[in-house]
Design an enzyme around this catalytic site. Structure first.
Site, short mmCIF file in Angstrom:
data_model
loop_
_atom_site.label_atom_id
_atom_site.label_comp_id
_atom_site.label_asym_id
_atom_site.label_seq_id
_atom_site.Cartn_x
_atom_site.Cartn_y
_atom_site.Cartn_z
N VAL A 98 -10.72 -54.40 13.70
CA VAL A 98 -9.31 -54.50 13.26
C VAL A 98 -8.51 -55.07 14.43
CG1 VAL A 98 -7.28 -53.20 12.47
CG2 VAL A 98 -9.57 -52.34 11.93
N HIS A 99 -7.84 -56.19 14.22
CA HIS A 99 -6.95 -56.66 15.30
C HIS A 99 -5.77 -57.46 14.79
CE1 HIS A 99 -9.10 -60.48 14.71
NE2 HIS A 99 -8.07 -61.05 15.31
N ARG A 100 -5.78 -57.84 13.52
CA ARG A 100 -4.77 -58.74 12.97
C ARG A 100 -3.36 -58.15 13.13
NH1 ARG A 100 -6.15 -63.47 12.76
NH2 ARG A 100 -8.19 -62.90 12.01
N ASP B 82 -10.78 -57.46 9.55
CA ASP B 82 -9.68 -58.38 9.25
C ASP B 82 -9.86 -59.67 10.05
OD1 ASP B 82 -9.00 -57.56 11.80
OD2 ASP B 82 -7.14 -56.56 11.21
#
Ligand code: UD1
Ligand code: UDP
Length: 356
Positions: free
Chosen positions: A203-205, A277
């Protein structure tokens, strides 16, 4: 020999640059301008050493800033280097602020720009990456599209000249490094996990980390699942800690620092399911035949959805949990992202257009 200034700065660009830099060796004079957008060893140095990417000619060391400051400093730094180097071509990859800055310098200094991964669209202009893609494509002279969908997207925006469907360079990277990864990575043993017995998540968006409600929903879903391994982007680590969620999350899932590409390929290939993501990981899941749950409302990689190997669940906790329980790919995969010869095709076109 064609003189190329390649602008990179973020993790996925190092991976994309690896096969093309190797291909360009001997046929082009390539100078890598590293903006310094990513700088931690696990986000930067590890890729240069394990993927054998040539040392950057210069690292501008821009680091983390707001979008405006970061992009402005990149523009200033890249322009200075390019004025010294006088390249025939500026080469950029993907859709980050480093991509945009490299492309804008080319446009302002009337140096042709080549864009690898052109024509991708999520049709969501709230994503910083979408703005970067659109602007970059509109100032590029050579547009290397991974798929026919990407070519079609460009055509819809009136861009026809200089467009080439070359396949996806990430197939080249994966094919080049998967055998090495299988031989050398000990990540499964060091995490004490068995093939197909865990789910891999990233997850980094911005849309998922900057919105506390989205972040909470995603991590509530992930922590309710068994055996989740999550190599954590530093942005996500910082925000989880700021919101005092880090300790609770790390007691339920295996949170580890970002891993190098070789460990990542092994983690992906052996995962039962990938939840992400990331743009690149949706494709890697597809190529490796691992079902993918994408925690976004849109994707640029629509082929993975159309073929039934990827499903969009947004950041809805119940939708994520339901997909983990029920999502099963039903159809066969095709080689929609190409045959792994993308770097050769791109190199040949560059040499044909700008001289050997
Ligand atoms: C950037 C790209 C995104 C891409 C991602 C790949 C833009 C607008 N976004 O997002 O498209 O998917 O890279 O990973 O260009 N940080 C560190 N150490 C680092 C790098 C980042 O601590 O080495 C932290 C900092 O807190 C920083 C934050 O991560 O503020 C965000 O970094 P940034 O490069 O601005 O964006 P990414 O989220 O990495
Ligand atoms: N990746 C990696 N280590 C990690 C996370 C991702 O090597 O800890 C690789 C991943 O396999 C893919 C690329 O980085 O090749 C994707 O980068 P990221 O998700 O950061 O960016 P995006 O593709 O979303 O722009």
């Amino acid at each position: 020999m064609v003189r190329i200034a390649t602008v990179v700065g973020a993790r996925p660009q190092f991976i994309k640059a690896a096969p093309l830099s190797r291909e360009l060796k001997g046929t082009a004079e390539e100078y890598i301008i590293h903006t310094g957008q990513h700088y931690d060893h696990g986000m930067d140095g590890v890729f240069f050493s394990e993927l054998d990417i040539p040392r950057p000619y210069v690292n501008l060391g821009i680091g983390s800033e707001s979008h405006g400051v970061q992009t402005a400093r990149m523009l200033e730094g890249i322009e200075k280097v390019v004025c010294d180097l006088r390249p025939d071509l500026i080469l950029v990859y993907g859709d980050t602020n480093s991509t945009l800055a490299g492309a804008l310098v080319g446009a302002k200094r009337t140096i042709p720009v080549a864009h690898v991964e052109a024509g991708l669209r999520s049709f969501d202009r709230t994503m910083p990456e979408e703005v970067n893609r659109v602007v970059t494509d509109h100032v590029s002279s050579l547009l290397f599209c991974p798929t026919n969908t990407a070519k079609h997207n460009l055509s819809q925006e009136g861009i026809e000249d200089g467009v080439h469907v070359t396949g996806d360079i990430m197939v080249d990277a994966l094919e080049m490094f998967l055998p090495v990864a299988r031989d050398t990575s000990s990540i499964l043993a060091s995490l004490d996990i068995a093939p197909k017995d865990y789910m891999l998540a990233t997850v980094h968006r911005a849309g998922n980390t900057d919105s506390i409600s989205n972040l909470k929903a995603i991590f509530e879903a992930l922590t309710s699942c068994d055996n989740v391994v999550l190599p954590c982007h530093p942005r996500t680590e910082r925000i989880l800690k700021e919101h005092r969620m880090w300790d609770t999350v790390s007691s339920s899932i295996t949170l580890i620092p970002p891993v190098g590409y070789l460990d990542m390929l092994v983690l992906e290939e052996n995962a039962r399911l990938i939840l992400t993501d990331s743009g690149g990981m949706q494709k890697e899941a597809y190529i490796l035949g691992v079902p993918c749950i994408t925690m976004r409302d849109t994707t640029e990689w629509t082929e993975t959805i159309d073929d039934g190997w990827n499903v969009l669940v947004g950041s809805d906790m119940n939708a994520i949990r339901d997909a983990v329980r029920m999502f099963k790919p039903t159809t066969k995969r095709s080689n929609v992202f190409g045959d792994g010869n993308t770097s050769k095709k791109i190199s040949d076109i560059i040499v044909h257009e700008y001289g050997g």
